[in-house]
Design a protein around this motif. Structure first.
Motif, PDB file in Angstrom:
ATOM      1  N   PHE A 193       0.834  -1.187   0.000  1.00  0.00           N
ATOM      2  CA  PHE A 193       0.000   0.000   0.000  1.00  0.00           C
ATOM      3  C   PHE A 193       0.875   1.246   0.000  1.00  0.00           C
ATOM      4  CE2 PHE A 193      -2.972  -3.134   1.605  1.00  0.00           C
ATOM      5  CZ  PHE A 193      -4.149  -2.769   0.971  1.00  0.00           C
ATOM      6  N   THR A 194       0.420   2.243  -0.737  1.00  0.00           N
ATOM      7  CA  THR A 194       1.071   3.550  -0.706  1.00  0.00           C
ATOM      8  C   THR A 194       0.015   4.594  -0.358  1.00  0.00           C
ATOM      9  OG1 THR A 194       0.734   3.913  -3.078  1.00  0.00           O
ATOM     10  CG2 THR A 194       2.813   2.897  -2.398  1.00  0.00           C
ATOM     11  N   ALA A 195       0.468   5.715   0.218  1.00  0.00           N
ATOM     12  CA  ALA A 195      -0.454   6.749   0.675  1.00  0.00           C
ATOM     13  C   ALA A 195       0.067   8.125   0.283  1.00  0.00           C
ATOM     14  CB  ALA A 195      -0.628   6.663   2.180  1.00  0.00           C
ATOM     15  N   THR A 196      -0.832   8.934  -0.283  1.00  0.00           N
ATOM     16  CA  THR A 196      -0.490  10.297  -0.679  1.00  0.00           C
ATOM     17  C   THR A 196      -1.463  11.261  -0.023  1.00  0.00           C
ATOM     18  OG1 THR A 196       0.230   9.474  -2.847  1.00  0.00           O
ATOM     19  CG2 THR A 196      -0.122  11.852  -2.621  1.00  0.00           C
ATOM     20  N   PRO A 197      -1.009  12.134   0.859  1.00  0.00           N
ATOM     21  CA  PRO A 197      -1.915  13.134   1.438  1.00  0.00           C
ATOM     22  C   PRO A 197      -2.510  14.019   0.335  1.00  0.00           C
ATOM     23  CG  PRO A 197       0.183  13.082   2.616  1.00  0.00           C
ATOM     24  CD  PRO A 197       0.368  12.262   1.373  1.00  0.00           C
ATOM     25  N   VAL A 198      -3.819  14.292   0.430  1.00  0.00           N
ATOM     26  CA  VAL A 198      -4.442  15.181  -0.540  1.00  0.00           C
ATOM     27  C   VAL A 198      -4.180  16.626  -0.131  1.00  0.00           C
ATOM     28  CG1 VAL A 198      -6.241  13.498  -1.076  1.00  0.00           C
ATOM     29  CG2 VAL A 198      -6.674  15.241   0.676  1.00  0.00           C
ATOM     30  N   CYS A 199      -4.467  17.538  -1.021  1.00  0.00           N
ATOM     31  CA  CYS A 199      -4.357  18.966  -0.705  1.00  0.00           C
ATOM     32  C   CYS A 199      -5.585  19.349   0.115  1.00  0.00           C
ATOM     33  CB  CYS A 199      -4.277  19.776  -1.998  1.00  0.00           C
ATOM     34  SG  CYS A 199      -4.072  21.538  -1.721  1.00  0.00           S
ATOM     35  N   TRP A 200      -5.395  19.541   1.402  1.00  0.00           N
ATOM     36  CA  TRP A 200      -6.513  19.694   2.343  1.00  0.00           C
ATOM     37  C   TRP A 200      -6.152  20.781   3.351  1.00  0.00           C
ATOM     38  CZ3 TRP A 200      -6.878  17.505   7.621  1.00  0.00           C
ATOM     39  CH2 TRP A 200      -8.176  17.587   8.158  1.00  0.00           C
ATOM     40  N   VAL A 201      -7.083  21.698   3.589  1.00  0.00           N
ATOM     41  CA  VAL A 201      -6.774  22.844   4.443  1.00  0.00           C
ATOM     42  C   VAL A 201      -7.543  22.844   5.755  1.00  0.00           C
ATOM     43  CG1 VAL A 201      -6.060  24.298   2.523  1.00  0.00           C
ATOM     44  CG2 VAL A 201      -8.459  24.296   3.224  1.00  0.00           C
ATOM     45  N   GLY A 202      -8.186  21.735   6.103  1.00  0.00           N
ATOM     46  CA  GLY A 202      -8.817  21.676   7.412  1.00  0.00           C
ATOM     47  C   GLY A 202     -10.187  21.043   7.402  1.00  0.00           C
ATOM     48  N   SER A 203     -10.798  20.986   8.587  1.00  0.00           N
ATOM     49  CA  SER A 203     -12.011  20.196   8.795  1.00  0.00           C
ATOM     50  C   SER A 203     -13.241  20.733   8.062  1.00  0.00           C
ATOM     51  CB  SER A 203     -12.311  20.087  10.290  1.00  0.00           C
ATOM     52  OG  SER A 203     -12.441  21.363  10.872  1.00  0.00           O
ATOM     53  N   ALA A 204     -13.177  21.959   7.528  1.00  0.00           N
ATOM     54  CA  ALA A 204     -14.296  22.477   6.751  1.00  0.00           C
ATOM     55  C   ALA A 204     -14.102  22.258   5.250  1.00  0.00           C
ATOM     56  CB  ALA A 204     -14.485  23.972   7.029  1.00  0.00           C
ATOM     57  N   ASP A 205     -12.966  21.673   4.863  1.00  0.00           N
ATOM     58  CA  ASP A 205     -12.603  21.558   3.446  1.00  0.00           C
ATOM     59  C   ASP A 205     -13.095  20.240   2.859  1.00  0.00           C
ATOM     60  OD1 ASP A 205     -11.483  21.694   0.944  1.00  0.00           O
ATOM     61  OD2 ASP A 205      -9.412  21.420   1.621  1.00  0.00           O
ATOM     62  N   LEU A 206     -14.345  20.249   2.396  1.00  0.00           N
ATOM     63  CA  LEU A 206     -14.893  19.057   1.741  1.00  0.00           C
ATOM     64  C   LEU A 206     -14.277  18.839   0.367  1.00  0.00           C
ATOM     65  CD1 LEU A 206     -18.739  18.921   2.466  1.00  0.00           C
ATOM     66  CD2 LEU A 206     -17.033  17.170   2.985  1.00  0.00           C
ATOM     67  N   ARG A 207     -13.911  19.928  -0.323  1.00  0.00           N
ATOM     68  CA  ARG A 207     -13.321  19.769  -1.659  1.00  0.00           C
ATOM     69  C   ARG A 207     -12.050  18.936  -1.581  1.00  0.00           C
ATOM     70  NH1 ARG A 207     -11.488  18.329  -5.529  1.00  0.00           N
ATOM     71  NH2 ARG A 207     -11.121  19.354  -7.529  1.00  0.00           N
ATOM     72  N   GLY A 208     -11.176  19.247  -0.633  1.00  0.00           N
ATOM     73  CA  GLY A 208      -9.951  18.476  -0.499  1.00  0.00           C
ATOM     74  C   GLY A 208     -10.234  17.042  -0.090  1.00  0.00           C
ATOM     75  N   ALA A 209     -11.122  16.857   0.898  1.00  0.00           N
ATOM     76  CA  ALA A 209     -11.432  15.511   1.390  1.00  0.00           C
ATOM     77  C   ALA A 209     -12.099  14.659   0.326  1.00  0.00           C
ATOM     78  CB  ALA A 209     -12.319  15.603   2.622  1.00  0.00           C
ATOM     79  N   SER A 210     -12.802  15.296  -0.623  1.00  0.00           N
ATOM     80  CA  SER A 210     -13.491  14.525  -1.666  1.00  0.00           C
ATOM     81  C   SER A 210     -12.518  13.831  -2.608  1.00  0.00           C
ATOM     82  CB  SER A 210     -14.428  15.436  -2.467  1.00  0.00           C
ATOM     83  OG  SER A 210     -13.686  16.318  -3.304  1.00  0.00           O
ATOM     84  N   GLU A 211     -11.250  14.228  -2.591  1.00  0.00           N
ATOM     85  CA  GLU A 211     -10.239  13.574  -3.412  1.00  0.00           C
ATOM     86  C   GLU A 211      -9.642  12.348  -2.721  1.00  0.00           C
ATOM     87  OE1 GLU A 211      -9.538  14.500  -6.535  1.00  0.00           O
ATOM     88  OE2 GLU A 211     -11.139  15.988  -6.295  1.00  0.00           O
ATOM     89  N   ALA A 212     -10.036  12.103  -1.468  1.00  0.00           N
ATOM     90  CA  ALA A 212      -9.450  11.015  -0.675  1.00  0.00           C
ATOM     91  C   ALA A 212     -10.327   9.774  -0.710  1.00  0.00           C
ATOM     92  CB  ALA A 212      -9.264  11.469   0.770  1.00  0.00           C
ATOM     93  N   ASN A 213      -9.705   8.624  -0.511  1.00  0.00           N
ATOM     94  CA  ASN A 213     -10.446   7.374  -0.301  1.00  0.00           C
ATOM     95  C   ASN A 213     -10.049   6.723   1.017  1.00  0.00           C
ATOM     96  OD1 ASN A 213      -7.863   6.537  -1.017  1.00  0.00           O
ATOM     97  ND2 ASN A 213      -8.577   4.733  -2.118  1.00  0.00           N
TER      98      ASN A 213
END
Length: 408
Positions: free
Chosen positions: A361-381
Motif C-alpha cells: 500500500f502507498t499513501a499520498t496526502p491530498v491537498c486539504w486545508v482543514g475540517s471544513a474543506d470538503l473539496r480536499g477531502a473529496s479527493e481522498a479514499n
C-alpha cells in the motif's frame, strides 16, 4: 481528555449487541449471520459434466479410436448405462455423469458427434478433465457461513442452493441523522447571507448506508432548546442517533444539555485527535417505554470532522451492535509518497489517496486545508494517521492508513 484508544474501549463497554431473529432468506441480504450455517449435502451431489461433450474413459482416447455412443443425457436426467471399454455417453453441461467416467471430451474435439460411433481430433485427454466431482464444491457438515459473517449476494445464492429458506440474523440497525444549526438550509436551496447547505446530513446518510445500516434522515434542528428537544426525541426511537454540530463549547452548543434532559447518559466528550476533538458519545438506556437502548454520537459540525469520526468510531459501534468480530478502526501499513509536516500536538487523521501495487500500500496526502474543506477531502479514499512530532514525515516512511472505500 480521552485518547482514541480509550474512546474505543468506552464504546465497546457501552454497546450491547442486538438479539438474533429468524427472517426469510429473501430478507437477509446484507445482514449478519447470527450462527454458523452448515451444508446438509455434498455439492455437487453427483459427478457432473462441466461442458457439452462426451463422457469417456480417458484411457480409451487414442489415435484413430472410435467409441460407441450408448445414450445421450441432458441436465436433470439420470444415466441408464455405465461406461465400459470402447464406449461413450453424450452429456450436456451440468448433467450427471455415468459410472466409469473419468473425463469429458469437448464436443468441439469430436469429429462425428451425431453418429452412433464417434472419433476425435485429439489423441489423449487427462483424467478429471471437464469433470466436477461430487462434494468438490462443499461437503455435508461443512460450515459455509460463519457466525458474524455478512450475507452478501454470493452467500445468499449459496444458502438458496442449500435450501435455507430462513436464516438467523442480527437485524439491520436504524440510524437517525440530525444536523443542527441556525446557519443550515436544505441542499436544494440557495444559501442566504451567513448560511450554508446541509451537506452533513447527506454525507452521513451515505456513510450509514455504506456501513450496511438503515439511515433515517431527520432534517435540520435549529439552535433552540425546544426545537432540538423535539427532533432528538424522534431520533431516540432509532438504534443510533447521529447529531452533527452543537457539541463544542459555544453559546449555542446546546446538544449535550438537551440530551441529558432526555435521559441520555454521557460516556465521553472530547477525544485527543484532529479533526474531531469535540465528539460526544452516550446512551439512552432501555426502559419500559423503550425496549432497546439508543446510542448517541454528537459529531462536530465541520463536515470532515464528522466524516472522520464516523469512519473511526460510528462504524466500529455499528459493528459492535451487529456482533461482528471487528477490531476498532483496523489499519494497514503503507509507504508515504510525499513528505508531510504535522502541526499541533494532536494525532491527525489526514485525508489521503490509498493505493495498492504489488501487495504494497502507498499513501499520498491530498491537498486539504482543514475540517471544513470538503473539496480536499473529496479527493481522498482514506486517511493517514500522523502522530505529532518535531521532525517531518519523509517520503517512503511507513505510516498507518485506513481505507474508507474501494476505488477502481
Amino acid at each position: 481528555m480521552l485518547s482514541v484508544s480509550e474512546a474505543f474501549q468506552l464504546i465497546e463497554q457501552t454497546i450491547l449487541p442486538l438479539s438474533a431473529c429468524e427472517v426469510l432468506l429473501s430478507q437477509a441480504s446484507g445482514r449478519v449471520s447470527a450462527c454458523d450455517i452448515t451444508s446438509d449435502s455434498d455439492s455437487p451431489p453427483f459427478d457432473k459434466a462441466l461442458m457439452d461433450g462426451f463422457a469417456i474413459r480417458s484411457q480409451d482416447i487414442q489415435a484413430d479410436v472410435r467409441l460407441k455412443v450408448l445414450e445421450r443425457i441432458t441436465a436433470g436426467e439420470v444415466p441408464q448405462c455405465s461406461l465400459k471399454e470402447g464406449t461413450a455417453i453424450q452429456v450436456m453441461t451440468g448433467a450427471q455423469l455415468p459410472a466409469g467416467t473419468d473425463a469429458v471430451i469437448r464436443i468441439e474435439d469430436v469429429l462425428t458427434p451425431e453418429e452412433e460411433e464417434i472419433s476425435f481430433t485429439i489423441d489423449s485427454i487427462s483424467p478429471g478433465r471437464n469433470v466436477m466431482s461430487r462434494g468438490e464444491s462443499m461437503q455435508a457438515g461443512e460450515v459455509v457461513v460463519a457466525c458474524g459473517e455478512r450475507l452478501a449476494f454470493p452467500k445468499i445464492a449459496l444458502l438458496a442452493e442449500l435450501g435455507c429458506s430462513q436464516v438467523s440474523i442480527f437485524l439491520q440497525p436504524s440510524v437517525a441523522v440530525l444536523a443542527t444549526g441556525n446557519e443550515l438550509v436544505p441542499v436544494d436551496q440557495i444559501p442566504g447571507p451567513g448560511q450554508i447547505r446541509n451537506s452533513n446530513e447527506t454525507m452521513l446518510v451515505a456513510q450509514v448506508e455504506n456501513a450496511g445500516a438503515k439511515a433515517v434522515p431527520l432534517g435540520i434542528a435549529r439552535d433552540d432548546r425546544d426545537d432540538l428537544r423535539s427532533h432528538i426525541k424522534t431520533g431516540l426511537q432509532s438504534d443510533f442517533l447521529l447529531l452533527s454540530g452543537g457539541v463544542s463549547a459555544g453559546v449555542l452548543d446546546l446538544v449535550p444539555s438537551v440530551l441529558a434532559e432526555l435521559g441520555v447518559q454521557q460516556a465521553f466528550h472530547k477525544v485527543h485527535m484532529k479533526p474531531g476533538k469535540p465528539i460526544w458519545f452516550g446512551v439512552r438506556p432501555a426502559d419500559a417505554e423503550n425496549p432497546r437502548p439508543c446510542y448517541v454520537f454528537g459529531l462536530p459540525g465541520n463536515p470532515v470532522s464528522s466524516m472522520v469520526c464516523f469512519e473511526l468510531f460510528v462504524k466500529y459501534a455499528l459493528d459492535r451492535l451487529e456482533n461482528l468480530p471487528s477490531q476498532p478502526a483496523e489499519s494497514r501499513k503503507a509507504r508515504l509518497r510525499q513528505a508531510h509536516l504535522v502541526k499541533g500536538d494532536r494525532p491527525v487523521y489526514y485525508p489521503a489517496r490509498i493505493t495498492q501495487n504489488d501487495h504494497e500500500f502507498t499513501a499520498t496526502p491530498v491537498c486539504w486545508v482543514g475540517s471544513a474543506d470538503l473539496r480536499g477531502a473529496s479527493e481522498a479514499n482514506g486517511m493517514i494517521l500522523f502522530a505529532p512530532r518535531d521532525a517531518e514525515y519523509q517520503v517512503n516512511e511507513i505510516v498507518d492508513v485506513w481505507k474508507w472505500f474501494e476505488t477502481n
